[in-house]
Motif scaffolding. Structure first.
Motif, PDB file in Angstrom:
ATOM      1  N   PRO A  44       6.480  74.588  -1.468  1.00 45.32           N
ATOM      2  CA  PRO A  44       5.869  75.135  -0.252  1.00 45.32           C
ATOM      3  C   PRO A  44       6.899  75.486   0.811  1.00 45.32           C
ATOM      4  CG  PRO A  44       5.487  72.770  -0.408  1.00 45.32           C
ATOM      5  CD  PRO A  44       6.040  73.196  -1.724  1.00 45.32           C
ATOM      6  N   ASP A  45       8.012  74.772   0.799  1.00 46.70           N
ATOM      7  CA  ASP A  45       9.069  75.042   1.766  1.00 46.70           C
ATOM      8  C   ASP A  45       9.682  76.420   1.579  1.00 46.70           C
ATOM      9  OD1 ASP A  45       9.969  73.777  -0.738  1.00 46.70           O
ATOM     10  OD2 ASP A  45      11.982  74.075   0.064  1.00 46.70           O
ATOM     11  N   ALA A  46       9.573  76.947   0.356  1.00 46.81           N
ATOM     12  CA  ALA A  46      10.183  78.247   0.050  1.00 46.81           C
ATOM     13  C   ALA A  46       9.176  79.393   0.067  1.00 46.81           C
ATOM     14  CB  ALA A  46      10.858  78.190  -1.322  1.00 46.81           C
ATOM     15  N   SER A  47       7.909  79.098   0.310  1.00 48.45           N
ATOM     16  CA  SER A  47       6.853  80.116   0.226  1.00 48.45           C
ATOM     17  C   SER A  47       6.440  80.541   1.626  1.00 48.45           C
ATOM     18  CB  SER A  47       5.646  79.545  -0.541  1.00 48.45           C
ATOM     19  OG  SER A  47       6.050  79.033  -1.798  1.00 48.45           O
ATOM     20  N   ILE A  48       6.999  81.646   2.091  1.00 46.00           N
ATOM     21  CA  ILE A  48       6.806  82.046   3.481  1.00 46.00           C
ATOM     22  C   ILE A  48       5.532  82.861   3.692  1.00 46.00           C
ATOM     23  CG2 ILE A  48       8.034  84.268   3.483  1.00 46.00           C
ATOM     24  CD1 ILE A  48       9.503  83.248   6.022  1.00 46.00           C
ATOM     25  N   GLY A  49       5.064  83.549   2.643  1.00 44.28           N
ATOM     26  CA  GLY A  49       3.867  84.379   2.771  1.00 44.28           C
ATOM     27  C   GLY A  49       3.532  85.061   1.465  1.00 44.28           C
ATOM     28  N   GLN A  50       2.467  85.861   1.488  1.00 41.35           N
ATOM     29  CA  GLN A  50       2.040  86.578   0.286  1.00 41.35           C
ATOM     30  C   GLN A  50       1.839  88.058   0.593  1.00 41.35           C
ATOM     31  OE1 GLN A  50      -1.574  84.432  -0.690  1.00 41.35           O
ATOM     32  NE2 GLN A  50      -2.866  85.843   0.466  1.00 41.35           N
ATOM     33  N   PHE A  51       2.039  88.877  -0.453  1.00 43.17           N
ATOM     34  CA  PHE A  51       1.825  90.321  -0.357  1.00 43.17           C
ATOM     35  C   PHE A  51       0.809  90.690  -1.424  1.00 43.17           C
ATOM     36  CE2 PHE A  51       2.322  94.729  -1.307  1.00 43.17           C
ATOM     37  CZ  PHE A  51       2.766  95.348  -0.146  1.00 43.17           C
ATOM     38  N   ARG A  52      -0.337  91.234  -1.002  1.00 44.33           N
ATOM     39  CA  ARG A  52      -1.400  91.600  -1.937  1.00 44.33           C
ATOM     40  C   ARG A  52      -1.683  93.101  -1.854  1.00 44.33           C
ATOM     41  NH1 ARG A  52      -6.532  87.915  -1.556  1.00 44.33           N
ATOM     42  NH2 ARG A  52      -6.556  88.589   0.627  1.00 44.33           N
ATOM     43  N   MET A  53      -1.934  93.687  -3.012  1.00 42.16           N
ATOM     44  CA  MET A  53      -2.304  95.093  -3.089  1.00 42.16           C
ATOM     45  C   MET A  53      -3.823  95.228  -3.114  1.00 42.16           C
ATOM     46  SD  MET A  53       0.509  96.209  -5.979  1.00 42.16           S
ATOM     47  CE  MET A  53      -0.181  97.863  -6.161  1.00 42.16           C
ATOM     48  N   ALA A  54      -4.316  96.453  -2.970  1.00 43.61           N
ATOM     49  CA  ALA A  54      -5.757  96.701  -3.054  1.00 43.61           C
ATOM     50  C   ALA A  54      -6.282  96.221  -4.403  1.00 43.61           C
ATOM     51  CB  ALA A  54      -6.037  98.190  -2.871  1.00 43.61           C
ATOM     52  N   GLY A  55      -7.431  95.550  -4.380  1.00 46.99           N
ATOM     53  CA  GLY A  55      -8.050  95.067  -5.616  1.00 46.99           C
ATOM     54  C   GLY A  55      -7.584  93.705  -6.058  1.00 46.99           C
ATOM     55  N   CYS A  56      -6.703  93.065  -5.286  1.00 46.89           N
ATOM     56  CA  CYS A  56      -6.214  91.738  -5.666  1.00 46.89           C
ATOM     57  C   CYS A  56      -7.301  90.696  -5.413  1.00 46.89           C
ATOM     58  CB  CYS A  56      -4.966  91.395  -4.863  1.00 46.89           C
ATOM     59  SG  CYS A  56      -4.274  89.773  -5.257  1.00 46.89           S
ATOM     60  N   ASN A  57      -7.570  89.884  -6.432  1.00 52.09           N
ATOM     61  CA  ASN A  57      -8.585  88.841  -6.313  1.00 52.09           C
ATOM     62  C   ASN A  57      -7.981  87.438  -6.309  1.00 52.09           C
ATOM     63  OD1 ASN A  57     -10.911  90.561  -6.263  1.00 52.09           O
ATOM     64  ND2 ASN A  57     -10.622  90.917  -8.454  1.00 52.09           N
ATOM     65  N   ALA A  58      -6.682  87.367  -6.106  1.00 50.63           N
ATOM     66  CA  ALA A  58      -5.998  86.073  -5.999  1.00 50.63           C
ATOM     67  C   ALA A  58      -5.582  85.862  -4.548  1.00 50.63           C
ATOM     68  CB  ALA A  58      -4.777  86.045  -6.901  1.00 50.63           C
TER      69      ALA A  58
END
Length: 333
Positions: A30-44
């Motif tokens: 978690p210390d290394a996970s700054i954020g997420q990038f999701r594209m259209a249609g992503c269900n995660a």
């Protein structure tokens, strides 16, 4: 060395399980996970801040990690547009896909132009030997599952963490892309030439102190017609002293194979133990690890209690409730 922190790329993952690489990194680094990038249609959704490339760069992210493990491990044209944009923004890219970053000329060109690094973690870096089956010192625990993606890596990581908390000698041995991205080391087992797979596991788990435990990350399933080969390499090359059975009880069929049903835990126990006994006649099944994420707390506890009654061994969700009782079983061997 892969630079941190990470921006986790979820792409257009159809479901949460398809983004298991990102989930594993988020849960264990978690210390290394700054954020997420999701594209259209992503269900995660990892529950991390949604970030554009620009926002992530400003927040300090250094590497875009492809957090999706799709069938076949391919990079789509839609993904590639984002990856090139990331390189142009100054990100390194790390991937555990079978479709290697280094094999995509446009990605290589963009990386070169922007002085960025492409990290393919699913590439063997050692000339592994053919397995010889000779008895090694030290002890080894292997997680085996009724299916793919049921919690084998989480089980090994949780047990390793608990053993270390107790002041005991333990090492998590990564055998897949997510484990390698979490720990920075390991064998990308499913990318090793078949004749050398068991040998690579012997290499990964060498002679050690008599009271040292290797917690070996499991892969595939003996009952999965697509991925049973990697499991066999772990069962024989790992020469385990202890097996942990892993299961996800709410799944309707084998992952990616709607026409196939998972074996029962009894079937897995009997078959896995027979096969493990080829390399280590003293191997024992010592516990059951259940992924109860889709069950309520009450449902989970009742289910685990029923398994304990049936099998006469500890049954736990190591991520939800802790792995202490599984580690107790190892110490009692």
């Amino acid at each position: 060395m892969i630079k941190t922190p990470y921006l986790l790329f979820l792409g257009d993952a159809p479901d949460a399980l398809a983004a298991k690489v990102a989930q594993g990194i988020k849960d264990w680094r978690p210390d290394a996970s700054i954020g997420q990038f999701r594209m259209a249609g992503c269900n995660a959704d990892m529950g991390l801040p949604e970030m554009t490339l620009a926002a992530a760069k400003e927040a300090g992210a250094k590497t875009l990690v492809i957090g999706v493990a799709n069938r076949g491990g391919v990079i789509s044209d839609a993904w590639k547009e984002v990856l090139i944009q990331a390189l142009d923004a100054g990100f390194d890219i790390a991937s555990g896909l079978h479709n290697l970053l280094r094999d995509e000329p446009d990605l290589v060109d963009a990386a070169t132009q922007n002085n960025c690094q492409l990290h393919d973690v699913r590439v063997p870096t050692v000339d592994y030997p053919i397995a010889n089956g000779k008895k090694r010192t030290g002890k080894r625990c292997l997680a085996v599952g009724t299916d793919c993606s049921v919690g084998k890596m989480y089980t090994a990581l949780a047990m390793d963490k608990e053993m270390k908390r107790r002041g005991l000698k333990s090492t998590f041995r990564a055998t897949g892309q997510t484990g390698i991205l979490i720990t920075g080391d390991g064998v990308p087992l499913d990318a090793v030439i078949a004749d050398f797979m068991a040998g690579s596991v012997e290499y990964l788990t060498p002679d050690n102190d008599q009271d040292h435990w290797d917690m070996i990350e499991g892969q595939g399933s003996l009952y999965h017609v697509s991925y049973s080969g990697v499991t066999m390499a772990l069962v024989h090359g790992g020469q385990p002293d202890a097996l942990i059975l892993c299961h996800e009880p709410t799944r309707k069929h084998m992952r990616g194979l709607p026409e196939y049903q998972q074996p029962s835990l009894f079937e897995l126990k009997d078959v896995a133990l027979v096969l493990a006994s080829v390399a280590n006649p003293n191997c024992k099944v010592v516990g059951i690890s259940v992924n109860t994420q889709h069950m309520s707390e009450n449902e989970a506890i009742k289910y685990l209690e029923s398994l304990e009654s049936e099998f006469g061994m500890p049954a736990v969700d190591p991520f939800r409730h802790g792995s202490g009782r599984l580690c107790d079983a190892l110490q009692n061997l």
